[in-house]
Design an enzyme around this catalytic site. Structure first.
Site, PDB file in Angstrom:
ATOM      1  CD  GLU A   1     -25.254  -6.343   6.350  1.00  0.00           C
ATOM      2  OE1 GLU A   1     -24.393  -5.978   5.538  1.00  0.00           O
ATOM      3  OE2 GLU A   1     -26.319  -6.870   6.021  1.00  0.00           O
TER       4      GLU A   1
ATOM      5  CB  SER B   1     -32.656   2.334   0.120  1.00  0.00           C
ATOM      6  OG  SER B   1     -31.865   1.799  -0.922  1.00  0.00           O
TER       7      SER B   1
ATOM      8  CG  LEU C   1     -31.603  -1.642  -1.307  1.00  0.00           C
ATOM      9  CD1 LEU C   1     -32.869  -1.707  -2.160  1.00  0.00           C
ATOM     10  CD2 LEU C   1     -31.387  -2.972  -0.602  1.00  0.00           C
TER      11      LEU C   1
ATOM     12  CB  SER D   1     -27.986   4.136  -4.855  1.00  0.00           C
ATOM     13  OG  SER D   1     -27.805   4.874  -3.679  1.00  0.00           O
TER      14      SER D   1
ATOM     15  CG  ASP E   1     -21.786  -2.246  -0.266  1.00  0.00           C
ATOM     16  OD1 ASP E   1     -22.104  -3.313   0.282  1.00  0.00           O
ATOM     17  OD2 ASP E   1     -21.856  -1.140   0.298  1.00  0.00           O
TER      18      ASP E   1
ATOM     19  CE1 TYR F   1     -19.790   0.165   7.046  1.00  0.00           C
ATOM     20  CE2 TYR F   1     -17.736   1.348   6.763  1.00  0.00           C
ATOM     21  CZ  TYR F   1     -18.509   0.230   6.545  1.00  0.00           C
ATOM     22  OH  TYR F   1     -17.996  -0.811   5.830  1.00  0.00           O
TER      23      TYR F   1
HETATM   24  C1  GLA Z   1     -21.853  -0.889   3.896  1.00  0.00           C
HETATM   25  C2  GLA Z   1     -20.418  -0.980   3.401  1.00  0.00           C
HETATM   26  C3  GLA Z   1     -19.995  -2.458   3.230  1.00  0.00           C
HETATM   27  C4  GLA Z   1     -20.320  -3.275   4.464  1.00  0.00           C
HETATM   28  C5  GLA Z   1     -21.747  -3.024   4.957  1.00  0.00           C
HETATM   29  C6  GLA Z   1     -22.037  -3.674   6.275  1.00  0.00           C
HETATM   30  O1  GLA Z   1     -22.749  -1.346   2.922  1.00  0.00           O
HETATM   31  O2  GLA Z   1     -20.249  -0.299   2.192  1.00  0.00           O
HETATM   32  O3  GLA Z   1     -18.637  -2.509   2.901  1.00  0.00           O
HETATM   33  O4  GLA Z   1     -19.389  -3.021   5.485  1.00  0.00           O
HETATM   34  O5  GLA Z   1     -22.029  -1.637   5.081  1.00  0.00           O
HETATM   35  O6  GLA Z   1     -22.028  -5.053   6.161  1.00  0.00           O
END
Ligand code: GLA
Length: 387
Positions: free
Chosen positions: A33, A125, A127, A129, A174, A224
């Site tokens: 992560e 969430s 996941l 979306s 993702d 982020y």
């Molecule tokens: C989000 C971002 C990913 C990744 C994760 C953390 O989902 O879209 O690119 O950085 O956070 O691992």
């Protein structure tokens, strides 16, 4: 499902002539992560839940979008002549961003479309979306207009659009996990080179359980982008001493001897997470291959601790879900998944402990947080498809 979607499409857009039905999955990250923008490894998998779409080419330049998840917003209309992000465009900024991104990459979309979406991934969430909608839109454009792009290109276009159109500086995980998903397998991806390997996830007598905190999180307004800049700054400081392109190139030992050059205790913690999490991910995949599930679980737990203490992206909701999960006998490992600050946790739970897990963690969570969590026992699915 297909019938319901087509019936809704006919209700909203008149009839179903010339339509096709598509699906793209959501994803869960098992471990790795906040490593994907640090040149590290990730280990996500696509899910069987995701986003469904009915799409039809138009003769004019209009884009008419409708989501069964946001019915009160009705049809949101825009045009190929006006591909800019806007507040009013709401969720349609995701498909619009992809259409814009295809244009930027030299694949101008020649005509408009009617598009209806229906997702069964809980929104916000963690996941993915939004990445699911991005990859799905790219998949539809390829099918509709015959663009010569691979699934991996669809992932890169998705990330490009998320970065440049929607303003979130996300990594590739993702969109890659969604575009390249394979049933029963997680994807061990080196984000520095995009080389990857599918690893079968064989959990004898255990399942992947997702707990959704129901604390909504928007990546844009979360920290982020701030975490990402902290890591970039730490890397610049380290580069005074070593010739590395990313934090992912460092071993734990190398980092320990070099960390003094980073001129802030906070940045040391952020960089430490990136380095250690990358190494944990490599070890975790090895453990899974050797059927050492308990060790895999252990690494998941350590991942959470590092995200909680060093990276500071968890929060009371995710910490409660994970710390309560650790108390349940039969839980092999549990951690937050995705960006953090809300969203979901992922746990590997022995079959016979799943009911107790949901009951015990659910009750403790509600008592402490004041509202309920939702639980999903999930399966690993494939990538985007035409249904
Ligand atoms: C989000 C971002 C990913 C990744 C994760 C953390 O989902 O879209 O690119 O950085 O956070 O691992």
């Amino acid at each position: 499902m297909k019938e319901t979607l087509l019936a809704k499409f006919a209700e909203i857009f008149g009839d179903t002539e010339g339509t096709k039905v598509y699906f793209a999955p959501g994803r869960v990250n098992l471990i790795g992560e906040h490593t994907d923008y640090n040149g590290g490894h990730v280990f996500p998998c696509a899910l069987t839940i995701g986003t469904y779409a009915v799409a039809r080419k138009r003769e004019d330049n209009k884009l008419r979008f409708y989501s069964m998840n946001f019915e009160d917003l009705g049809v949101i209309e825009s045009s190929l002549d006006d591909l800019k992000p806007s507040k009013e465009a709401d969720w349609t900024n995701y498909p619009k961003g992809i259409i814009w991104a295809f244009g930027e990459k030299g694949m101008k979309v020649p005509s408009g479309m009617d598009l209806l979406l229906n997702g069964n991934i809980p929104n916000g969430s963690g996941l993915s979306s939004s990445a699911s909608v991005e990859v799905l839109t790219g998949f539809i454009l390829r099918d509709m207009f015959g663009f010569d792009v691979s699934n991996q290109d669809l992932a890169l276009i998705g990330q490009f659009s998320e970065n440049q159109f929607n303003g979130v500086n996300c990594g590739i995980m993702d969109q890659f996990a969604i575009a390249m998903g394979k049933e029963g397998h997680a994807i061990f991806l080196d984000t520095a080179t995009l080389s990857y390997e599918y690893a079968p996830v064989k959990l004898e007598n255990a399942k992947i359980v997702i707990a959704c905190s129901n604390k909504k999180r928007g990546l844009g307004d979360s920290k982020y982008n701030e975490r990402r800049s902290e890591c970039e700054e730490a890397l610049r400081e380290l580069q005074k001493l070593v010739d590395v392109k990313s934090l992912g190139e460092l071993s734990e030992e190398e980092f320990e001897t070099l960390e003094g050059v980073i001129n802030s205790p906070v940045r040391i913690k952020r960089a430490r997470h990136a380095v250690y999490e990358n190494r944990r991910t490599i070890k975790a995949v090895e453990a899974l291959k050797n059927n050492h599930i308990d060790f895999f679980g252990n690494l998941m737990n350590n991942s959470h601790i590092s995200l909680r203490d060093d990276y500071e992206v968890t929060g009371i909701e995710l910490d409660t879900l994970v710390e309560e999960a650790w108390k349940v006998e039969g839980v092999i490992g549990s951690r937050m998944t995705g960006a953090g600050f809300g969203g979901c946790t992922v746990s590997i739970v022995k079959d016979k402990a799943i009911d107790t897990f949901i009951d015990q963690v659910g009750k403790a969570y509600e008592k402490k947080i004041g509202y309920k969590a939702d639980f999903y026992v999930v399966e690993i699915g494939g990538g985007p498809t035409l249904l």
